[in-house]
Design a protein around this motif. Structure first.
Motif, PDB file in Angstrom:
ATOM      1  N   ILE A  51      65.267  14.737 -13.387  1.00 48.98           N
ATOM      2  CA  ILE A  51      63.543  14.031 -12.594  1.00 48.98           C
ATOM      3  C   ILE A  51      64.069  13.611 -11.961  1.00 48.98           C
ATOM      4  N   SER A  52      64.594  12.034 -12.137  1.00 47.12           N
ATOM      5  CA  SER A  52      65.184  11.067 -10.921  1.00 47.12           C
ATOM      6  C   SER A  52      65.656  11.770  -9.400  1.00 47.12           C
ATOM      7  N   GLU A  53      66.562  12.072  -9.749  1.00 44.31           N
ATOM      8  CA  GLU A  53      67.159  13.733  -8.578  1.00 44.31           C
ATOM      9  C   GLU A  53      66.601  14.201  -7.658  1.00 44.31           C
ATOM     10  N   LEU A  54      65.198  14.700  -8.133  1.00 43.58           N
ATOM     11  CA  LEU A  54      64.747  15.929  -7.481  1.00 43.58           C
ATOM     12  C   LEU A  54      63.282  14.912  -6.798  1.00 43.58           C
ATOM     13  N   LEU A  55      63.138  13.373  -7.629  1.00 45.18           N
ATOM     14  CA  LEU A  55      61.912  13.103  -6.697  1.00 45.18           C
ATOM     15  C   LEU A  55      63.062  11.961  -6.129  1.00 45.18           C
ATOM     16  N   ARG A  56      64.054  11.461  -6.111  1.00 47.72           N
ATOM     17  CA  ARG A  56      64.831  11.138  -4.819  1.00 47.72           C
ATOM     18  C   ARG A  56      64.893  12.086  -3.419  1.00 47.72           C
ATOM     19  N   ARG A  57      65.117  13.246  -4.224  1.00 48.01           N
ATOM     20  CA  ARG A  57      65.857  13.985  -2.782  1.00 48.01           C
ATOM     21  C   ARG A  57      64.330  14.146  -2.044  1.00 48.01           C
ATOM     22  N   ALA A  58      63.289  14.419  -2.476  1.00 50.59           N
ATOM     23  CA  ALA A  58      62.451  14.233  -2.949  1.00 50.59           C
ATOM     24  C   ALA A  58      61.602  13.581  -1.080  1.00 50.59           C
ATOM     25  N   ARG A  59      62.066  11.982  -1.485  1.00 49.98           N
ATOM     26  CA  ARG A  59      61.587  10.966  -0.881  1.00 49.98           C
ATOM     27  C   ARG A  59      62.575  10.546   0.682  1.00 49.98           C
ATOM     28  N   GLU A  60      63.866  10.815   0.121  1.00 52.42           N
ATOM     29  CA  GLU A  60      64.805  11.011   1.498  1.00 52.42           C
ATOM     30  C   GLU A  60      64.113  12.049   2.451  1.00 52.42           C
ATOM     31  N   ARG A  83      59.883  23.057 -13.989  1.00 50.13           N
ATOM     32  CA  ARG A  83      58.579  23.426 -13.905  1.00 50.13           C
ATOM     33  C   ARG A  83      58.566  22.642 -12.708  1.00 50.13           C
ATOM     34  N   VAL A  84      58.552  23.177 -11.555  1.00 54.94           N
ATOM     35  CA  VAL A  84      58.315  22.325  -9.767  1.00 54.94           C
ATOM     36  C   VAL A  84      56.982  23.058  -9.205  1.00 54.94           C
ATOM     37  N   LEU A  85      56.574  23.059  -8.796  1.00 53.75           N
ATOM     38  CA  LEU A  85      55.375  23.520  -7.440  1.00 53.75           C
ATOM     39  C   LEU A  85      55.807  22.599  -5.675  1.00 53.75           C
ATOM     40  N   VAL A  86      55.724  22.788  -5.023  1.00 59.09           N
ATOM     41  CA  VAL A  86      55.798  22.757  -3.902  1.00 59.09           C
ATOM     42  C   VAL A  86      54.539  23.282  -2.914  1.00 59.09           C
ATOM     43  N   ALA A  87      54.249  22.006  -2.315  1.00 55.52           N
ATOM     44  CA  ALA A  87      52.774  22.221  -1.033  1.00 55.52           C
ATOM     45  C   ALA A  87      53.232  21.874   0.375  1.00 55.52           C
ATOM     46  N   TYR A  88      53.297  23.034   0.885  1.00 57.34           N
ATOM     47  CA  TYR A  88      53.084  22.641   2.446  1.00 57.34           C
ATOM     48  C   TYR A  88      51.554  22.643   2.948  1.00 57.34           C
ATOM     49  N   GLY A  89      51.038  21.075   3.393  1.00 60.44           N
ATOM     50  CA  GLY A  89      50.187  21.011   3.847  1.00 60.44           C
ATOM     51  C   GLY A  89      49.682  20.650   5.538  1.00 60.44           C
ATOM     52  N   ASP A 110      64.840  21.361   2.014  1.00 63.51           N
ATOM     53  CA  ASP A 110      65.260  21.137   2.728  1.00 63.51           C
ATOM     54  C   ASP A 110      63.979  21.962   3.736  1.00 63.51           C
ATOM     55  N   ALA A 111      64.267  23.244   2.713  1.00 64.30           N
ATOM     56  CA  ALA A 111      62.595  24.736   3.306  1.00 64.30           C
ATOM     57  C   ALA A 111      61.672  24.445   3.340  1.00 64.30           C
ATOM     58  N   LEU A 112      60.941  23.527   2.556  1.00 63.64           N
ATOM     59  CA  LEU A 112      59.984  23.226   2.377  1.00 63.64           C
ATOM     60  C   LEU A 112      59.899  21.634   3.782  1.00 63.64           C
ATOM     61  N   VAL A 113      60.430  21.002   4.088  1.00 66.35           N
ATOM     62  CA  VAL A 113      60.339  20.590   5.582  1.00 66.35           C
ATOM     63  C   VAL A 113      59.924  21.478   6.998  1.00 66.35           C
ATOM     64  N   ALA A 114      61.070  22.588   6.799  1.00 63.98           N
ATOM     65  CA  ALA A 114      60.626  23.403   7.903  1.00 63.98           C
ATOM     66  C   ALA A 114      59.724  24.468   7.479  1.00 63.98           C
ATOM     67  N   GLY A 115      59.420  24.092   6.092  1.00 62.39           N
ATOM     68  CA  GLY A 115      57.375  25.508   6.499  1.00 62.39           C
ATOM     69  C   GLY A 115      58.229  26.532   5.528  1.00 62.39           C
ATOM     70  N   VAL A 116      59.195  26.958   4.879  1.00 61.10           N
ATOM     71  CA  VAL A 116      59.752  27.943   4.783  1.00 61.10           C
ATOM     72  C   VAL A 116      59.391  27.679   2.904  1.00 61.10           C
ATOM     73  N   VAL A 117      59.136  29.137   1.918  1.00 54.00           N
ATOM     74  CA  VAL A 117      58.911  28.626   0.804  1.00 54.00           C
ATOM     75  C   VAL A 117      60.821  28.841   0.269  1.00 54.00           C
ATOM     76  N   PRO A 118      60.763  27.657  -0.587  1.00 51.20           N
ATOM     77  CA  PRO A 118      62.183  27.568  -0.944  1.00 51.20           C
ATOM     78  C   PRO A 118      62.262  28.623  -1.787  1.00 51.20           C
TER      79      PRO A 118
END
Length: 304
Positions: A51-60, A83-89, A110-118
């Motif tokens: 969980i911590s690693e997921l959160l850290r990678r997101a913040r980066e 379980r995760v959810l990602v949102a491109y707002g 990185d896909a989320l940052v690019a606007g692509v569904v992982p």
């Protein structure tokens, strides 16, 4: 931890102005389900390593991380992945996707940052609603948020999550509508249901509306005043076409459907009617002027 408001009839009843207070730095979101104890700050230790690693990678990557859990549930599941959810707002067509991942390497942020569904996620066709219940950040978030989350979950089953701190403790109970990142504050159960129903119809209610995440606060304010003047409720029908600042004063041209208005605002202050816990003045905005501009005229055929 802030212990919360000392005046139950003060900050959290809609008396405090909520406009232009949505989190500015959040257009991309990572929601991670975790039913265990939430630390006061997510960057602190105490969470499972994956969980911590997921959160850290997101913040980066400039992604807003949130812990979530189902209202009323505190049972931890093991061996089922995360379980995760990602949102491109951002953009004209925000989207939301969900999945279950074995670990951080299975989620392509990185896909989320690019606007692509992982690849590990699938698109959702319904929005989700986050209610902040993060007691370790502020007691009011749990005192007011918990019953609101449970009540809203009964009306919108499967689409409501309790979440960690979203910003703006003084506006508890806070409601966030994803994927657009629409923020509401000081919500009652009736107000939350009305806001959720409006959002599912592609609309915004100005009552207790904080703004849209990822937009600078002055632009949130000019949008608010433009909507109040024109009555425009559609989420996608309002856009700031241009803006300029002169000192503290901001002037903007805002399109609301087929109407364009010139909005001038300046910072203002509001003294919260609370005890020592929120005794500071609250920054908000005041409408200086609003003028409707000459609409674009279209040629129409003569009547027979």
């Amino acid at each position: 931890m802030r212990k919360g408001c000392e005046h139950p009839d003060g900050c959290h009843t809609g008396v405090v102005p909520t406009l232009a207070s949505a989190t500015v730095g959040a257009r991309l979101w990572l929601l991670v389900e975790y039913a265990g104890p939430w630390p006061e700050r997510l960057e602190n230790s105490g969470l499972p390593e994956e969980i911590s690693e997921l959160l850290r990678r997101a913040r980066e990557r400039g992604i807003r991380p949130q812990l979530i859990r189902r209202p009323g549930r505190r049972t931890r599941t093991r061996g089922e992945g995360v379980r995760v959810l990602v949102a491109y707002g951002t953009g004209r067509s925000p989207w939301l996707a969900s999945g279950v991942v074995a670990g951080p390497d299975d989620l392509d942020l990185d896909a989320l940052v690019a606007g692509v569904v992982p690849e590990s996620c699938i698109l959702e066709d319904e929005p989700v609603f986050l209610v902040c219940t993060h007691a370790k950040r502020n007691a009011c978030c749990a005192r007011i948020g918990l019953p609101l989350a449970r009540s809203l979950a009964e009306s919108v089953p499967g689409r409501v999550w309790e979440t960690s701190h979203v910003g703006g403790d003084r506006y508890a109970a806070n409601l966030v509508c994803l994927p657009h990142g629409i923020f509401y504050g000081s919500m009652s159960q009736a107000a939350a249901l009305a806001a959720a129903n409006a959002y599912r119809s592609g609309e915004i209610i100005l009552d207790r509306y904080r703004g849209r995440a990822g937009i600078p606060e002055p632009m949130q304010a000019v949008e608010h005043f433009a909507r109040a003047h024109t009555g425009e409720r559609s989420i996608g029908a309002v856009a700031v076409e241009s803006s300029r600042s002169d000192g503290d004063v901001t002037e903007a041209i805002v399109r609301c459907g087929d109407v364009r208005v010139q909005v001038v605002i300046e910072p203002s202050a509001f003294q919260a009617p609370c005890g020592a816990a929120c005794a500071e003045t609250i920054a908000t905005y005041r409408l200086v002027s609003l003028d409707r501009l000459t609409p674009v005229r279209y040629a129409t055929p003569a009547l027979a």
